[in-house]
Motif scaffolding. Structure first.
Motif, short mmCIF file in Angstrom:
data_model
loop_
_atom_site.label_atom_id
_atom_site.label_comp_id
_atom_site.label_asym_id
_atom_site.label_seq_id
_atom_site.Cartn_x
_atom_site.Cartn_y
_atom_site.Cartn_z
N ALA A 1 -49.01 56.07 38.97
CA ALA A 1 -50.17 56.94 39.16
C ALA A 1 -50.90 57.55 37.52
CB ALA A 1 -50.79 57.21 40.16
N ILE A 2 -49.91 57.69 37.20
CA ILE A 2 -49.91 58.48 35.63
C ILE A 2 -50.41 57.15 33.84
CG2 ILE A 2 -48.72 59.17 33.95
CD1 ILE A 2 -47.18 61.04 35.42
N PHE A 3 -49.50 56.45 34.45
CA PHE A 3 -49.50 54.78 33.83
C PHE A 3 -50.63 54.40 33.76
CE2 PHE A 3 -49.28 50.04 33.55
CZ PHE A 3 -48.83 50.05 32.48
N ALA A 4 -51.36 54.06 35.23
CA ALA A 4 -52.10 53.11 35.41
C ALA A 4 -53.94 54.17 35.33
CB ALA A 4 -52.70 52.36 36.58
N ALA A 5 -53.73 55.70 35.66
CA ALA A 5 -54.85 56.50 35.63
C ALA A 5 -55.33 57.42 34.63
CB ALA A 5 -54.94 56.81 36.89
N TRP A 6 -53.56 57.48 33.84
CA TRP A 6 -54.02 58.48 32.58
C TRP A 6 -53.25 57.36 31.33
CZ3 TRP A 6 -57.23 61.83 33.93
CH2 TRP A 6 -57.21 61.98 35.21
N PRO A 7 -53.50 56.85 31.25
CA PRO A 7 -52.93 56.01 29.92
C PRO A 7 -51.87 56.78 28.41
CG PRO A 7 -54.07 54.82 30.53
CD PRO A 7 -54.30 56.13 31.17
N PRO A 8 -52.93 57.39 27.95
CA PRO A 8 -52.04 58.83 27.03
C PRO A 8 -51.46 59.26 27.77
CG PRO A 8 -54.70 58.57 26.93
CD PRO A 8 -54.46 57.55 28.11
N LEU A 9 -51.11 60.44 28.98
CA LEU A 9 -50.54 61.38 29.57
C LEU A 9 -49.14 60.06 29.64
CD1 LEU A 9 -49.74 63.69 30.37
CD2 LEU A 9 -50.70 63.11 32.86
N TYR A 10 -48.97 58.95 30.02
CA TYR A 10 -47.92 58.18 30.18
C TYR A 10 -47.55 57.78 29.17
CZ TYR A 10 -45.06 54.45 31.52
OH TYR A 10 -43.42 53.51 31.82
N ALA A 11 -48.27 57.67 27.78
CA ALA A 11 -47.88 57.60 26.55
C ALA A 11 -46.59 58.96 26.35
CB ALA A 11 -48.84 56.65 25.51
N VAL A 12 -47.11 59.41 26.01
CA VAL A 12 -46.77 60.99 25.49
C VAL A 12 -45.73 61.64 26.21
CG1 VAL A 12 -47.69 63.35 24.86
CG2 VAL A 12 -48.73 61.45 24.36
N SER A 13 -45.63 61.48 28.15
CA SER A 13 -45.07 62.12 28.37
C SER A 13 -43.77 61.55 28.54
CB SER A 13 -45.61 62.65 29.93
OG SER A 13 -45.36 61.65 30.32
N PHE A 14 -43.70 60.32 28.45
CA PHE A 14 -42.96 59.65 29.07
C PHE A 14 -41.70 58.96 27.69
CE2 PHE A 14 -44.33 58.56 32.88
CZ PHE A 14 -43.55 58.55 34.32
N SER A 15 -42.73 59.40 26.43
CA SER A 15 -42.06 58.58 25.48
C SER A 15 -41.54 60.15 24.52
CB SER A 15 -42.87 58.14 24.29
OG SER A 15 -43.71 59.77 24.09
N GLY A 16 -41.92 61.25 25.39
CA GLY A 16 -41.52 62.84 24.65
C GLY A 16 -40.39 63.22 25.44
N PHE A 17 -40.40 63.26 27.08
CA PHE A 17 -39.99 63.61 27.63
C PHE A 17 -38.45 63.10 27.71
CE2 PHE A 17 -43.25 66.73 29.26
CZ PHE A 17 -42.97 67.75 28.01
N TYR A 18 -38.43 61.58 27.26
CA TYR A 18 -37.81 60.43 27.66
C TYR A 18 -36.06 60.66 27.68
CZ TYR A 18 -35.52 56.23 26.43
OH TYR A 18 -34.56 54.88 27.03
#
Length: 382
Positions: free
Chosen positions: A74-91
């Motif tokens: 849901a984060i990936f499809a509905a909120w792309p910037p959130l996915y990009a920041v959280s899944f990279s910053g909190f990697y």
């Protein structure tokens, strides 16, 4: 778009609600798995008791993890910037969670392969890590969302993260991690009390009561910290709720206590923290009275209340930026397109009921208590 029957701002709110539902669903459904894993070394004193504890969650843990996949999707499809920041910053934090979660299936499958006490104790502690670590780190992640993450977004909407793993372990974030741990341990203890008998159930009630009281105390401490010591974020400019997703079209300020502003503007939101406290207190009372099913339901209500409290405090923010407040991601400027949200909503309305019906069917088939005798009759037991 004219042919879409639901306007863009409403779809954005619907997907914010759906994201919250999926995260709460994961915390409730997989949360007791994590809580049982964290309790394993303490409520079970011999191999027979440990097998009983493991088999309370063995048939269902894989299905419960579907909620985590749904939330990430849901984060990936509905909120792309959130996915990009959280899944990279909190990697690194996410890798830590995944490595801990990987220990669960390995522990389940390998533990019974060798009739050796030391061998089984190693995998028992792996199962403990697989429950304890995600329970804490997920709470730490929520704490860092409230604190704000150190990221920026340039004019081309490209995010850059300027923090490191150890910055995630601030005192407030660790406190949130402890709230999460106590909350999920209570939930796991309620499940064990419902699914086991004898000494295991008695010990689970004891630890569950301690964890429920810990949830109340730590949740209250976190609330006071948010209200009187933590800087929150407020959008001070007008945002176009139906406009394109661009974080640079707003002004944001920070102020101590700003995260409780929504509760003053919308008094009904106080229901969320009340549910968090009452659910935990009710779990304590019901575990003391051996009301296992009601204790489990109340611990689920506590999870609903605690997570909803964080989400309602943040709204409309999804992930604030601690180094560039204007780059903070909100419901109104970090979503996918109108068409994408609509198509995904149709797919969700079709598939989510199927998942719920299948889950209900599985739990009906797997109902009943787990005992040493029942494991002896089940060749597929762990």
């Amino acid at each position: 778009m004219d042919h879409i029957p639901i306007d863009y701002p409403t779809l954005r709110v619907i997907w914010w609600l759906l994201l919250g539902i999926l995260l709460i669903g994961y915390a409730i459904m997989d949360g007791f798995d994590l809580g049982v894993g964290a309790l394993l070394p303490f409520v079970a004193r011999n191999d027979s008791e440990r097998r009983v504890v493991i088999n309370t969650i063995g048939p269902v843990w894989e299905g419960n993890q579907v909620w985590l996949v749904l939330g990430g999707g849901a984060i990936f499809a509905a909120w792309p910037p959130l996915y990009a920041v959280s899944f990279s910053g909190f990697y690194l934090a996410m890798i830590l969670i995944l490595l801990a979660l990987i220990l669960r299936p390995v522990g389940f499958k390998f533990r019974g392969k060798v009739e050796n006490r030391a061998w089984r104790e190693i995998w028992d502690w792996c199962l403990f890590i697989g429950g304890f670590v995600p329970a804490v780190v997920l709470g730490v992640a929520v704490g860092n969302v409230l604190l704000g993450a150190p990221f920026a977004i340039d004019d081309n909407m490209r995010p850059s993260y300027n923090g490191n793993f150890f910055q995630l372990l601030s005192p407030f974030a660790v406190l949130c991690g402890l709230v999460s741990l106590c909350m999920l341990v209570t939930h796991g203890a309620a499940m064990l009390n419902m699914k086991t008998e004898g000494p295991v159930a008695a010990r689970s009630r004891l630890y569950g009561r301690y964890a429920a009281l810990g949830t109340v105390v730590l949740f209250a401490l976190a609330g006071l910290w948010v209200a009187f010591a933590l800087k929150g974020y407020t959008v001070t400019s007008t945002q176009d709720m139906a406009g394109p997703s661009n974080v640079h079209f707003k002004q944001v300020t920070t102020e101590t206590g700003a995260w409780i502003g929504n509760y003053g503007r919308h008094p009904w939101m106080i229901v969320a923290p009340v549910l968090g406290f009452l659910g935990s207190l009710a779990s304590f009372v019901l575990l003391s009275g051996r009301r296992s099913v009601l204790a489990f339901l109340c611990s689920a209500v506590a999870i609903l209340g605690v997570i909803s409290t964080a989400g309602l405090s943040l709204f409309p923010f999804l992930l604030p930026s601690s180094i560039d407040p204007q780059a903070s991601l909100t419901v109104w400027d970090a979503s996918s397109s109108h068409t994408t949200l609509w198509i995904m909503l149709l797919a969700t309305c079709f598939f989510l009921p199927i998942i719920l019906l299948y889950t209900a069917f599985v739990y009906r088939v797997m109902r009943g208590t787990v005992t040493a005798d029942s494991l002896g009759r089940n060749p597929n037991a762990y």
